[in-house]
Design a protein around this motif. Sequence first.
Motif, PDB file in Angstrom:
ATOM      1  N   GLY A   1     -49.814  23.472  76.638  1.00  0.00           N
ATOM      2  CA  GLY A   1     -48.865  23.930  77.649  1.00  0.00           C
ATOM      3  C   GLY A   1     -48.784  25.435  77.799  1.00  0.00           C
ATOM      4  O   GLY A   1     -48.843  25.955  78.929  1.00  0.00           O
ATOM      5  N   PRO A   2     -48.658  26.202  76.697  1.00  0.00           N
ATOM      6  CA  PRO A   2     -48.595  27.662  76.831  1.00  0.00           C
ATOM      7  C   PRO A   2     -49.825  28.258  77.502  1.00  0.00           C
ATOM      8  O   PRO A   2     -49.712  29.179  78.316  1.00  0.00           O
TER       9      PRO A   2
ATOM     10  N   GLU B   1     -35.380  31.381  82.935  1.00  0.00           N
ATOM     11  CA  GLU B   1     -36.259  31.167  81.786  1.00  0.00           C
ATOM     12  C   GLU B   1     -37.736  31.316  82.150  1.00  0.00           C
ATOM     13  O   GLU B   1     -38.514  31.931  81.422  1.00  0.00           O
ATOM     14  N   THR B   2     -38.140  30.797  83.292  1.00  0.00           N
ATOM     15  CA  THR B   2     -39.549  30.795  83.684  1.00  0.00           C
ATOM     16  C   THR B   2     -40.114  32.193  83.837  1.00  0.00           C
ATOM     17  O   THR B   2     -41.307  32.419  83.600  1.00  0.00           O
ATOM     18  N   PHE B   3     -39.278  33.148  84.211  1.00  0.00           N
ATOM     19  CA  PHE B   3     -39.760  34.454  84.614  1.00  0.00           C
ATOM     20  C   PHE B   3     -39.855  35.475  83.491  1.00  0.00           C
ATOM     21  O   PHE B   3     -40.412  36.549  83.696  1.00  0.00           O
ATOM     22  N   TRP B   4     -39.331  35.133  82.300  1.00  0.00           N
ATOM     23  CA  TRP B   4     -39.458  36.107  81.213  1.00  0.00           C
ATOM     24  C   TRP B   4     -39.523  35.461  79.822  1.00  0.00           C
ATOM     25  O   TRP B   4     -40.410  35.776  79.043  1.00  0.00           O
ATOM     26  N   PHE B   5     -38.623  34.506  79.520  1.00  0.00           N
ATOM     27  CA  PHE B   5     -38.584  33.972  78.159  1.00  0.00           C
ATOM     28  C   PHE B   5     -39.781  33.077  77.878  1.00  0.00           C
ATOM     29  O   PHE B   5     -40.426  33.198  76.830  1.00  0.00           O
ATOM     30  N   ARG B   6     -40.100  32.164  78.777  1.00  0.00           N
ATOM     31  CA  ARG B   6     -41.225  31.254  78.539  1.00  0.00           C
ATOM     32  C   ARG B   6     -42.557  32.008  78.437  1.00  0.00           C
ATOM     33  O   ARG B   6     -43.356  31.708  77.529  1.00  0.00           O
ATOM     34  N   PRO B   7     -42.849  32.986  79.325  1.00  0.00           N
ATOM     35  CA  PRO B   7     -44.108  33.731  79.144  1.00  0.00           C
ATOM     36  C   PRO B   7     -44.197  34.451  77.805  1.00  0.00           C
ATOM     37  O   PRO B   7     -45.241  34.421  77.150  1.00  0.00           O
ATOM     38  N   LEU B   8     -43.100  35.109  77.381  1.00  0.00           N
ATOM     39  CA  LEU B   8     -43.117  35.803  76.098  1.00  0.00           C
ATOM     40  C   LEU B   8     -43.291  34.813  74.947  1.00  0.00           C
ATOM     41  O   LEU B   8     -44.043  35.058  74.000  1.00  0.00           O
TER      42      LEU B   8
ATOM     43  N   ILE C   1     -46.917  33.518  74.757  1.00  0.00           N
ATOM     44  CA  ILE C   1     -47.868  34.460  74.152  1.00  0.00           C
ATOM     45  C   ILE C   1     -47.889  34.286  72.637  1.00  0.00           C
ATOM     46  O   ILE C   1     -48.950  34.243  72.003  1.00  0.00           O
ATOM     47  N   SER C   2     -46.704  34.158  72.035  1.00  0.00           N
ATOM     48  CA  SER C   2     -46.627  33.954  70.584  1.00  0.00           C
ATOM     49  C   SER C   2     -47.272  32.636  70.192  1.00  0.00           C
ATOM     50  O   SER C   2     -47.989  32.542  69.189  1.00  0.00           O
ATOM     51  N   ARG C   3     -47.032  31.601  70.971  1.00  0.00           N
ATOM     52  CA  ARG C   3     -47.579  30.283  70.644  1.00  0.00           C
ATOM     53  C   ARG C   3     -49.103  30.277  70.756  1.00  0.00           C
ATOM     54  O   ARG C   3     -49.796  29.658  69.940  1.00  0.00           O
TER      55      ARG C   3
END
Length: 473
Positions: free
Chosen positions: A368-369, A438-445, A448-450
Amino acid sequence: MLRSFVLACYEGIFIYLVLAIVTCSVLVVAAARTLIRQRDLDPLQYHEMLDEELAPAVSLLVPVRNSEDTIVQRISCLLDIQYARYEVIIINDGSEDETMRRLKETYDLMPIRSKVHYSGLGQETAQIKCVYQSRLHHRLVVIDKAYGGRMDSLNAGLNISQYPYIASVGPRTVLERDALVKIMKPVMDALPGEEVVACSGRVDLMASRNTNQTDLTDNGARRTGSTLFVMQTIEYVRAFLISGVGLVRYNINVLLFTSEVFGIFKKNRVLEVGGYKRDDQVAHMELVMRLQKHMKQIRERGRIIYIPDPICRVEVPGTWHQLCRQRIGWHMQLASSLWTQRSMIFNPAYGWMGMVSIPYFILIELLGPVLELGAIVLFIAGIGLQWVDINLCIILVLLLTLYGSLLSASVVMFEIWCSRKVYTSREVTRLLLYACTETFWFRPLNNISRIYGMLQAMGLRKAEEKDSRHGLG
């Protein structure tokens, strides 16, 4: 050729997002139906339905390392649990501070090496220096051993435990007083010929403690209003409904990462599969898959259950650095566990776990990521290179928003409606606003970690040395 490749990627991302949205929506609806039926149940039903004298005994395995500041209070919470028969096994994993001294002084420990009952685990552990029992609390056993890591400590506790069920307690976990009553109820409710081999449940969150705060249960001095805490609350609620209650509603046996926070396992089955693997990269999820695989191979009806009631509270990361390290570790464990048990993937011999649960975690959780970040890259490429119709780019953004923000917002609204917790209007507004963004900043960041964690599991990135544990020990 490059333009054709970009267009093909657009089509693939479209198909993936549509399938993901449909799958998650079906699971949310299934979870909602389950929770609506249980909404008006009296929480005291557990005490009425469960005869504590007949309930199976449980051994709580609690690995600790360098926890002199919190160990006494943590043990006090564990000894205060409402349950008839259980023992608390503290495994001191080579602490370099005064943890053992605090334990000896506070609980009047006496060595019991000659009276230790070993379970016969066919796996070596780091050297056990001594085993103690408290003169003040007969339930308390302490293992002092050389450093070997969390999984090695759990094996040591498993080998010395004396009860038919074991429960691993995470380093940042505070159990509810009735946690064992709740989590053992499915064991008592099992039908004839049915066996519960593992069980976990929902967790409530605690914000990170402020500096020098040693009270584990006091939420007053915690950063509960921080942006990071709110976003993690939304994320946990979504995982609870979709991957927990939703999958169980369709009898798709799966145990989330909460088994590492707190989960029970049938001891004899864990011994049959060789205990915990000493590799911290696979942790509990790989054990769950091994148990499921083993039960299928011996043709026994073993169930893995996830209950919707809160069983414990867990302290979540308080800084972005800690959050990134946690998500890197989670995704590395997910990728490593799935690779270790890859023979189960789409294998009908392993039932729901092989045909649905593992493919779901591969497509939705593991990949997913990559696909979500790929969608963002495709959107930028489509706009910049002008190879793709602007309408396709708009549709892609709408699908991403629906899959991320709108789905999270709907889950949050349902949680607010059905939860026994009372939310203020300010809390509701904040949760919904944060979920919509959430879609526009938290999920992308987060993604990246995942992805970084997945690369580490593949050996493409060198794993960083583990920092000292943040939290309860």
